[in-house]
Write a protein that holds these residues in place. Structure first.
Motif, short mmCIF file in Angstrom:
data_model
loop_
_atom_site.label_atom_id
_atom_site.label_comp_id
_atom_site.label_asym_id
_atom_site.label_seq_id
_atom_site.Cartn_x
_atom_site.Cartn_y
_atom_site.Cartn_z
N LYS A 156 12.49 -11.15 -2.42
CA LYS A 156 12.45 -12.58 -2.06
C LYS A 156 11.49 -12.84 -0.89
CE LYS A 156 16.87 -12.77 -1.08
NZ LYS A 156 17.19 -11.34 -1.29
N SER A 157 11.65 -12.06 0.19
CA SER A 157 10.78 -12.27 1.35
C SER A 157 9.34 -11.97 0.99
CB SER A 157 11.19 -11.37 2.51
OG SER A 157 12.46 -11.74 2.98
N THR A 158 9.13 -10.96 0.17
CA THR A 158 7.76 -10.62 -0.24
C THR A 158 7.13 -11.80 -0.98
OG1 THR A 158 8.36 -8.28 -0.39
CG2 THR A 158 6.36 -8.96 -1.55
N LEU A 197 10.93 -18.07 9.86
CA LEU A 197 11.41 -16.73 9.51
C LEU A 197 12.82 -16.54 10.05
CD1 LEU A 197 8.19 -14.73 10.43
CD2 LEU A 197 9.00 -15.29 8.13
N GLN A 198 13.48 -15.47 9.62
CA GLN A 198 14.85 -15.26 10.09
C GLN A 198 14.90 -14.72 11.50
OE1 GLN A 198 16.98 -11.75 8.35
NE2 GLN A 198 15.67 -12.21 6.62
N ASP A 199 13.86 -14.00 11.91
CA ASP A 199 13.84 -13.49 13.28
C ASP A 199 13.17 -14.54 14.17
OD1 ASP A 199 13.58 -12.14 15.65
OD2 ASP A 199 11.88 -10.93 14.98
N PRO A 247 19.58 -10.33 -4.82
CA PRO A 247 20.14 -9.34 -3.89
C PRO A 247 19.14 -8.91 -2.82
CG PRO A 247 19.87 -8.40 -6.09
CD PRO A 247 19.53 -9.85 -6.19
N SER A 248 19.65 -8.32 -1.76
CA SER A 248 18.81 -7.79 -0.68
C SER A 248 17.87 -6.73 -1.25
CB SER A 248 19.73 -7.18 0.38
OG SER A 248 19.00 -6.95 1.54
N GLY A 249 16.61 -6.79 -0.87
CA GLY A 249 15.63 -5.81 -1.35
C GLY A 249 15.01 -6.16 -2.69
N SER A 250 15.34 -7.34 -3.25
CA SER A 250 14.84 -7.69 -4.59
C SER A 250 13.40 -8.22 -4.55
CB SER A 250 15.76 -8.71 -5.25
OG SER A 250 15.89 -9.86 -4.44
N MET A 299 0.82 -1.22 0.00
CA MET A 299 0.00 0.00 0.00
C MET A 299 0.85 1.26 0.00
SD MET A 299 -3.51 -0.39 0.87
CE MET A 299 -3.99 0.21 2.48
N ASN A 300 1.91 1.26 0.83
CA ASN A 300 2.69 2.49 0.99
C ASN A 300 3.82 2.64 -0.02
OD1 ASN A 300 4.20 0.43 1.99
ND2 ASN A 300 4.78 1.43 3.91
N GLN A 301 3.84 1.78 -1.02
CA GLN A 301 4.87 1.88 -2.06
C GLN A 301 4.21 2.38 -3.34
OE1 GLN A 301 8.10 1.23 -1.71
NE2 GLN A 301 8.22 0.02 0.17
N SER A 302 4.96 3.14 -4.15
CA SER A 302 4.36 3.65 -5.38
C SER A 302 4.50 2.64 -6.52
CB SER A 302 4.99 4.98 -5.76
OG SER A 302 6.40 4.85 -5.72
P1 ADP Z 1 16.10 -8.60 4.21
O1 ADP Z 1 14.98 -9.48 3.77
O2 ADP Z 1 16.90 -8.07 3.07
O3 ADP Z 1 16.97 -9.14 5.27
P2 ADP Z 1 14.02 -6.92 5.36
O4 ADP Z 1 13.02 -7.91 4.97
O5 ADP Z 1 14.10 -6.55 6.79
O6 ADP Z 1 15.48 -7.29 4.85
O7 ADP Z 1 13.76 -5.61 4.55
C1 ADP Z 1 14.03 -5.54 3.19
C2 ADP Z 1 13.77 -4.14 2.73
O8 ADP Z 1 12.39 -3.82 2.93
C3 ADP Z 1 14.57 -3.09 3.47
O9 ADP Z 1 15.09 -2.19 2.54
C4 ADP Z 1 13.57 -2.44 4.39
O10 ADP Z 1 13.86 -1.09 4.61
C5 ADP Z 1 12.27 -2.61 3.62
N1 ADP Z 1 11.12 -2.74 4.50
C6 ADP Z 1 10.92 -3.67 5.43
N2 ADP Z 1 9.77 -3.47 6.07
C7 ADP Z 1 9.24 -2.34 5.53
C8 ADP Z 1 8.06 -1.60 5.76
N3 ADP Z 1 7.17 -1.94 6.70
N4 ADP Z 1 7.81 -0.51 5.02
C9 ADP Z 1 8.68 -0.15 4.07
N5 ADP Z 1 9.82 -0.81 3.78
C10 ADP Z 1 10.09 -1.87 4.51
#
Ligand code: ADP
Ligand code: ADP
Length: 236
Positions: free
Chosen positions: A44-46, A90-92, A39-42, A14-17
């Motif tokens: 993957k977790s999403t 999860l990682q945490d 890479p980080s931020g690509s 929602m908060n991303q364009s």
């Molecule tokens: P990684 O999976 O690379 O270890 P994170 O999942 O913690 O790292 O976050 C990945 C990216 O998503 C980061 O750049 C972080 O700033 C962004 N991010 C995480 N949560 C939010 C959020 N609630 N709103 C906006 N950006 C987020």
């Protein structure tokens, strides 16, 4: 037989364009062991969190296209229903422990499913034995080292009824030795249960000797490669 199928799937927070996942087409077969790298931020977790329902799917979407897990579409289900299809580590890990002791934590899923006490005790023993953590079943999860916590999470996930197990950055916070142990345990779980295993990892050099059927590489929200490790990394 396909167990996961993304078709022309996009997802936007929602908060991303801009969408974080763009036009994903990905089919994962029952029993496959798949690495999701990039890479980080690509994204993957999403991608993983679209599978386990952690992403905030909203009424007006947030997504386009379709995603099927067996017979369900996760955006139409509650996270509790989805957890019967997809189990996640999860990682945490600190946020994930629900029991006061290691044994209670691993027993949690069974207790919620009304399994008898004797059976639970036996199953928890088997799971803890596999991760070589049986002698710490009465310790508090909070007292453990990073590697031990990871092992307890892995024992817990073995008790999940889900056919798909998702590991998001299982090597985060682990030293190389514990990391190798964790990967070996995931392999053992795969071998023993035949479940579909998805591992998200950016430390790709640490996991490449593993026996993945397939490697999916994501960059800026798009799948840029999807092939066997042999084909992807063959040296010519
Ligand atoms: P990684 O999976 O690379 O270890 P994170 O999942 O913690 O790292 O976050 C990945 C990216 O998503 C980061 O750049 C972080 O700033 C962004 N991010 C995480 N949560 C939010 C959020 N609630 N709103 C906006 N950006 C987020
Ligand atoms: P990776 O796992 O590959 O590091 P993520 O899926 O964590 O990537 O993050 C991809 C992008 O999605 C990030 O750059 C961030 O902008 C965005 N993002 C991640 N989580 C959130 C969130 N909860 N809310 C809004 N944006 C997010």
């Amino acid at each position: 037989e396909s167990i996961i199928k993304f078709e022309n799937f996009s997802f936007k927070y929602m908060n991303q364009s801009h969408p974080t996942l763009k036009n994903i087409n990905l089919e994962i077969k029952k029993g496959e062991k798949v690495l999701i790298a990039g890479p980080s931020g690509s994204g993957k977790s999403t991608l993983g969190n679209c599978l386990n329902g952690i992403v905030p799917f909203s009424k007006d979407g947030g997504f386009k296209g379709t995603l099927k897990i067996k017979d369900i579409e996760p955006y139409e289900r509650s996270i509790f229903e989805i957890s019967n299809y997809v189990g996640t580590v999860l990682q945490d890990q600190d946020g994930q422990f629900v029991g006061l002791t290691v044994g209670e934590d691993v027993a949690f899923i069974d207790e919620n499913n009304c399994v008898s006490r004797e059976k639970i005790h036996e199953d928890v023993d088997v799971a803890l034995d596999l991760v070589k953590m049986k002698d710490i079943r009465n310790k508090s999860p909070q007292e453990l080292s990073g590697g031990q916590k990871q092992s307890v999470s892995l024992a817990g996930i073995m008790r999940s009824p889900a056919e798909i197990l998702l590991f998001d950055e299982p090597l985060a916070n682990l030293d190389p030795e514990s990391g190798r142990r964790a990967m070996k345990l995931i392999s053992d779980i795969h071998e023993k249960t035949g479940k579909t295993i998805i591992i998200i990892e950016h430390r790709i050099e640490d996991v490449l000797e593993e026996d993945f059927h397939r490697v999916v590489i994501i960059n800026e929200g798009e799948i840029v490669a999807n092939d066997s490790p042999e084909n992807l990394f063959k040296k010519d």
